[in-house]
Design an enzyme around this catalytic site. Structure first.
Site, PDB file in Angstrom:
ATOM      1  N   HIS A 191      43.564  41.712  44.216  1.00 31.23           N
ATOM      2  CA  HIS A 191      43.215  42.698  45.252  1.00 31.23           C
ATOM      3  C   HIS A 191      43.362  44.118  44.712  1.00 31.23           C
ATOM      4  CE1 HIS A 191      44.607  39.381  48.275  1.00 31.23           C
ATOM      5  NE2 HIS A 191      43.515  39.045  47.618  1.00 31.23           N
ATOM      6  N   HIS A 215      36.541  38.496  52.392  1.00 34.06           N
ATOM      7  CA  HIS A 215      37.687  38.456  51.476  1.00 34.06           C
ATOM      8  C   HIS A 215      37.327  37.737  50.178  1.00 34.06           C
ATOM      9  CE1 HIS A 215      41.775  38.920  50.212  1.00 34.06           C
ATOM     10  NE2 HIS A 215      41.650  37.721  49.675  1.00 34.06           N
ATOM     11  N   HIS A 269      39.833  31.435  42.470  1.00 33.12           N
ATOM     12  CA  HIS A 269      40.254  32.228  41.315  1.00 33.12           C
ATOM     13  C   HIS A 269      40.012  31.520  39.989  1.00 33.12           C
ATOM     14  CE1 HIS A 269      41.740  35.234  43.933  1.00 33.12           C
ATOM     15  NE2 HIS A 269      42.570  34.398  44.532  1.00 33.12           N
ATOM     16  N   ASP A 328      37.848  39.076  46.432  1.00 30.84           N
ATOM     17  CA  ASP A 328      38.492  38.323  45.352  1.00 30.84           C
ATOM     18  C   ASP A 328      37.616  38.259  44.106  1.00 30.84           C
ATOM     19  OD1 ASP A 328      40.921  37.683  46.555  1.00 30.84           O
ATOM     20  OD2 ASP A 328      40.218  35.744  47.303  1.00 30.84           O
TER      21      ASP A 328
HETATM   22 ZN   LIG Z   1      42.464  37.299  47.832  1.00 29.02          ZN
END
Ligand SMILES: [Zn+2]
Length: 305
Positions: free
Chosen positions: A77, A233, A260, A237
């Protein structure tokens, strides 16, 4: 040319780590041109960890970097806020291994950067301009990068949950659109995951103050900030994770059900496929002027301290 940027003055904040639950002090400090974005662990004798794919460490529910004895976790973030604010060079000091979660979004980091101000540096910024598609799939998760005249992100998510079946959004990412439409979108998890996370020593600092928690019949938080806050969001990311390529991207990211692990693997793939892009000095290259190829390599390896 577009000049590289750093912040005008040092600035600090305090918070807690989402996964560790530990208190942490974060300081952002100006850095010289071509220094890149670097973390420094002040509690470990000042070990520096450049924010590059070469230093990607363990990925669980957040992105971690590791170099020699030093690690930093939950970097995404903050990285998204920095690159979206056009910060090329900055030193990020932490006194624990985890970046503070703040409110689960990038908005508090945008506020910090705005308070610190921007300083332009003499050297030109280099952009990674995509020339041909680059793709990566893992099962039903996929991500790709296509040529475009701008940095755009298309993201779609789908879950087997009555409240969050499918969301998708395409956005051209600029400093302004990031602040307006993406920065405030918070991280989220499902209530049924929380106990499992905690049993694994994760989300120990998590609360309704820093994450949206999705229960069986609704979100446990009082309200969402956007109707489609979840997919926004995910856009946040992927911007933060792809910052690990080391320079801003001119291209269209298209991702479906990523996380991720996929994002950071894709950042590596982008750098590996070096014939699929070239470094240029102006974001409009190819529209108003011939692109200016530059011979300097993207930072893939840590510079010496
Ligand atoms: Zn995040």
């Amino acid at each position: 040319m577009d000049p590289q940027r750093t912040i005008r003055r040092a600035i600090s904040c305090a918070g807690i780590g989402l996964h560790s639950g530990r208190k942490v002090t974060l300081s952002l400090k100006p850095a010289p041109q071509d220094a890149g974005i670097r973390f420094r662990r002040t509690d470990l004798g000042g070990i520096e960890i450049p924010a590059t794919v070469a230093n990607v460490g363990g990925i669980s529910y957040a992105t971690a970097l590791a170099r020699s004895e030093g690690t930093v976790e939950t970097v995404e973030h903050l990285l998204a806020a920095l690159v979206s604010s056009g910060i090329d060079n900055v030193l990020i000091e932490l006194n624990t291994p985890e970046v503070p979660i703040m409110d689960g979004s990038a908005a508090p980091f945008i506020y910090l950067i705005q308070e610190a101000g921007i300083r332009r540096l003499p050297a030109a910024r280099r952009y990674l301009k995509v020339l041909r598609p680059i793709t990566l799939s893992r099962g039903d998760k996929r991500i790709a990068l296509y040529p475009s005249d701008h940095f755009k992100v298309t993201y779609s998510i789908s879950f087997d949950h009555p409240l969050l079946r499918h969301q998708a959004r395409t956005m051209r990412i600029t400093e302004e659109s990031f602040v307006e439409d993406i920065a405030a979108a918070r991280t989220f998890c499902f209530l049924k995951e929380v106990e499992m996370l905690r049993q694994n020593g994760l989300a120990l600092g998590g609360s309704l103050d820093n994450a949206i928690v999705i229960g069986e019949t609704g979100v446990l938080n009082s309200a969402l900030r956007f109707e489609d806050e979840f997919v926004r969001h995910k856009i946040l990311d992927v911007i933060g994770d792809l910052a690990l390529v080391g320079c801003p991207i001119i291209g269209h990211v298209v991702a479906h059900r990523g996380g991720h692990a996929l994002h950071t693997a894709f950042a590596s793939r982008i750098l590996e496929e070096s014939d699929a892009w070239r470094l240029v000095e102006a974001p409009t290259a190819g529209i108003h002027a011939a692109p200016q190829p530059v011979s300097v390599a993207v930072r893939t390896a840590p510079a010496s301290n």
